[in-house]
Design a protein around this motif. Sequence first.
Motif, PDB file in Angstrom:
ATOM      1  N   GLY A 153      46.722  13.169  46.686  1.00 30.76           N
ATOM      2  CA  GLY A 153      46.577  12.217  45.463  1.00 30.76           C
ATOM      3  C   GLY A 153      46.868  13.056  44.186  1.00 30.76           C
ATOM      4  O   GLY A 153      46.742  12.392  43.173  1.00 30.76           O
ATOM      5  N   GLY A 158      49.272  14.327  43.069  1.00 31.89           N
ATOM      6  CA  GLY A 158      50.778  14.080  42.335  1.00 31.89           C
ATOM      7  C   GLY A 158      51.869  14.975  42.495  1.00 31.89           C
ATOM      8  O   GLY A 158      53.053  14.982  41.962  1.00 31.89           O
ATOM      9  N   LYS A 159      51.897  15.786  43.684  1.00 35.78           N
ATOM     10  CA  LYS A 159      52.891  16.604  44.160  1.00 35.78           C
ATOM     11  C   LYS A 159      54.187  15.603  44.711  1.00 35.78           C
ATOM     12  O   LYS A 159      55.098  15.810  44.067  1.00 35.78           O
ATOM     13  CB  LYS A 159      52.486  17.332  45.429  1.00 35.78           C
ATOM     14  N   SER A 160      53.982  14.571  45.483  1.00 36.97           N
ATOM     15  CA  SER A 160      54.987  13.656  45.969  1.00 36.97           C
ATOM     16  C   SER A 160      55.627  13.078  44.798  1.00 36.97           C
ATOM     17  O   SER A 160      56.815  13.055  44.795  1.00 36.97           O
ATOM     18  CB  SER A 160      54.508  12.936  46.910  1.00 36.97           C
ATOM     19  N   THR A 161      55.034  12.623  43.904  1.00 42.23           N
ATOM     20  CA  THR A 161      55.325  11.809  42.618  1.00 42.23           C
ATOM     21  C   THR A 161      56.411  12.744  41.853  1.00 42.23           C
ATOM     22  O   THR A 161      57.241  12.360  41.287  1.00 42.23           O
ATOM     23  CB  THR A 161      54.406  11.449  41.867  1.00 42.23           C
ATOM     24  N   HIS A 221      50.903  22.095  52.227  1.00 40.02           N
ATOM     25  CA  HIS A 221      49.406  22.198  52.168  1.00 40.02           C
ATOM     26  C   HIS A 221      48.960  23.284  52.907  1.00 40.02           C
ATOM     27  O   HIS A 221      47.893  23.835  52.948  1.00 40.02           O
ATOM     28  CB  HIS A 221      48.745  20.995  52.953  1.00 40.02           C
TER      29      HIS A 221
HETATM   30  N1  LIG Z   1      54.456   4.106  44.828  1.00 39.68           N
HETATM   31  C1  LIG Z   1      52.996   4.128  44.249  1.00 39.68           C
HETATM   32  N2  LIG Z   1      52.523   3.115  43.642  1.00 39.68           N
HETATM   33  C2  LIG Z   1      51.392   3.232  43.192  1.00 39.68           C
HETATM   34  N3  LIG Z   1      50.491   4.383  43.245  1.00 39.68           N
HETATM   35  C3  LIG Z   1      51.174   5.459  43.694  1.00 39.68           C
HETATM   36  C4  LIG Z   1      52.546   5.437  44.256  1.00 39.68           C
HETATM   37  N4  LIG Z   1      52.788   6.576  44.803  1.00 39.68           N
HETATM   38  C5  LIG Z   1      51.604   7.555  44.501  1.00 39.68           C
HETATM   39  N5  LIG Z   1      50.680   6.993  43.701  1.00 39.68           N
HETATM   40  C6  LIG Z   1      49.449   7.265  43.158  1.00 39.68           C
HETATM   41  O1  LIG Z   1      49.898   8.505  42.560  1.00 39.68           O
HETATM   42  C7  LIG Z   1      48.832   9.366  42.517  1.00 39.68           C
HETATM   43  C8  LIG Z   1      49.481  10.772  43.023  1.00 39.68           C
HETATM   44  O2  LIG Z   1      50.041  10.531  44.462  1.00 39.68           O
HETATM   45  P1  LIG Z   1      50.998  11.466  45.117  1.00 39.68           P
HETATM   46  O3  LIG Z   1      51.427  10.898  46.449  1.00 39.68           O
HETATM   47  O4  LIG Z   1      52.176  12.103  44.102  1.00 39.68           O
HETATM   48  O5  LIG Z   1      49.997  12.840  45.348  1.00 39.68           O
HETATM   49  P2  LIG Z   1      50.073  14.082  46.523  1.00 39.68           P
HETATM   50  O6  LIG Z   1      49.809  15.122  45.819  1.00 39.68           O
HETATM   51  O7  LIG Z   1      51.687  14.006  46.934  1.00 39.68           O
HETATM   52  O8  LIG Z   1      49.252  13.480  47.604  1.00 39.68           O
HETATM   53  P3  LIG Z   1      49.259  14.028  49.081  1.00 39.68           P
HETATM   54  O9  LIG Z   1      48.794  15.335  49.094  1.00 39.68           O
HETATM   55  O10 LIG Z   1      48.045  13.112  49.760  1.00 39.68           O
HETATM   56  O11 LIG Z   1      50.619  13.738  49.822  1.00 39.68           O
HETATM   57  C9  LIG Z   1      47.826   8.785  43.552  1.00 39.68           C
HETATM   58  O12 LIG Z   1      46.862   8.417  43.163  1.00 39.68           O
HETATM   59  C10 LIG Z   1      48.576   7.889  44.371  1.00 39.68           C
HETATM   60  O13 LIG Z   1      47.830   6.652  44.815  1.00 39.68           O
END
Ligand SMILES: Nc1ncnc2c1ncn2[C@@H]1O[C@H](COP(=O)(O)OP(=O)(O)OP(=O)(O)O)[C@@H](O)[C@H]1O
Length: 255
Positions: free
Chosen positions: A41, A43-46, A211
């Motif tokens: 969570g 923000g990596k995927s975002t 990860h």
């Molecule tokens: N499409 C979306 N709509 C609403 N919130 C989102 C969406 N995508 C991500 N988020 C929120 O944005 C934040 C970052 O999420 P993200 O998936 O980018 O994290 P991450 O580091 O990739 O996590 P993970 O390691 O679990 O994949 C989180 O709070 C998530 O709930």
Amino acid sequence: MTAPVLKVDTLCKSFGGVHAIRDLSFEVREAEILGLIGPNGSGKSTTVNSLAGIFAITSGKIVLGDVQIDALPEYARVAQGLARTFQTASTFGEFTVREQIMLGSNVTRTSHPLSSVFGIGRNPVEDSALEKRVAHILDITGLKEVEQKRVGTISSAQQRFLMIATALASGPKVLLLDEPAAGLVSHERKTLSDLIKSIRALGVSVLVIEHHMALIMDVSDRIVVLNFGQKIAEGTPEEIRNNPVVIDAYLGEAA
Ligand SMILES: Nc1ncnc2c1ncn2[C@@H]1O[C@H](COP(=O)(O)OP(=O)(O)OP(=O)(O)O)[C@@H](O)[C@H]1O
């Protein structure tokens, strides 16, 4: 230090009231492997989806080479030299491995979009350069021995390598790898590490989200660490491993 090829400048991405990415700035340099890590969570995927054009960014700037790409659609970013893979393997079961890799090259070709597979409207100069590129990609991804097999019949690890091969076929300047080690066992992760380093040796920069800490520490030249959508550290694997802020936020639980 080599020149930056991808520049991310004060990037913000919100989903309604959720600030998934806040004021994120970093750069990926020429022929560099940059690791992007952080807790679930963070923000990596975002970040990857914003770079690739899946998400419209809220504010900030993304520059690839000399071109600002943040307003371009996904396919135009690929044409500019930004390719990506996904967390789950996406392949076309009925094509052969070779055909799928050829399809990945279409973004850089002037000939008919299906010429690489069906031979329509071929351009001989492009064909010969492409043949060489595909032969090299088959070699470094270890897919040569299955090049004539249907994609649906190869192993799941080979499908993951095929996704990387297909992305490479577009001739990227920067390749985004989204959790490439997911589902791989130990010896396959070693093959993946070697492959990522071979991609760097081709002169392609790689941004890898992962990860699996041993893999990221092994392949990365530098690492950016996210927490709650913000960059909390940036440095060499050694610096990151010993950074108390990173240990506290992430490595303490992940290591
Ligand atoms: N499409 C979306 N709509 C609403 N919130 C989102 C969406 N995508 C991500 N988020 C929120 O944005 C934040 C970052 O999420 P993200 O998936 O980018 O994290 P991450 O580091 O990739 O996590 P993970 O390691 O679990 O994949 C989180 O709070 C998530 O709930």
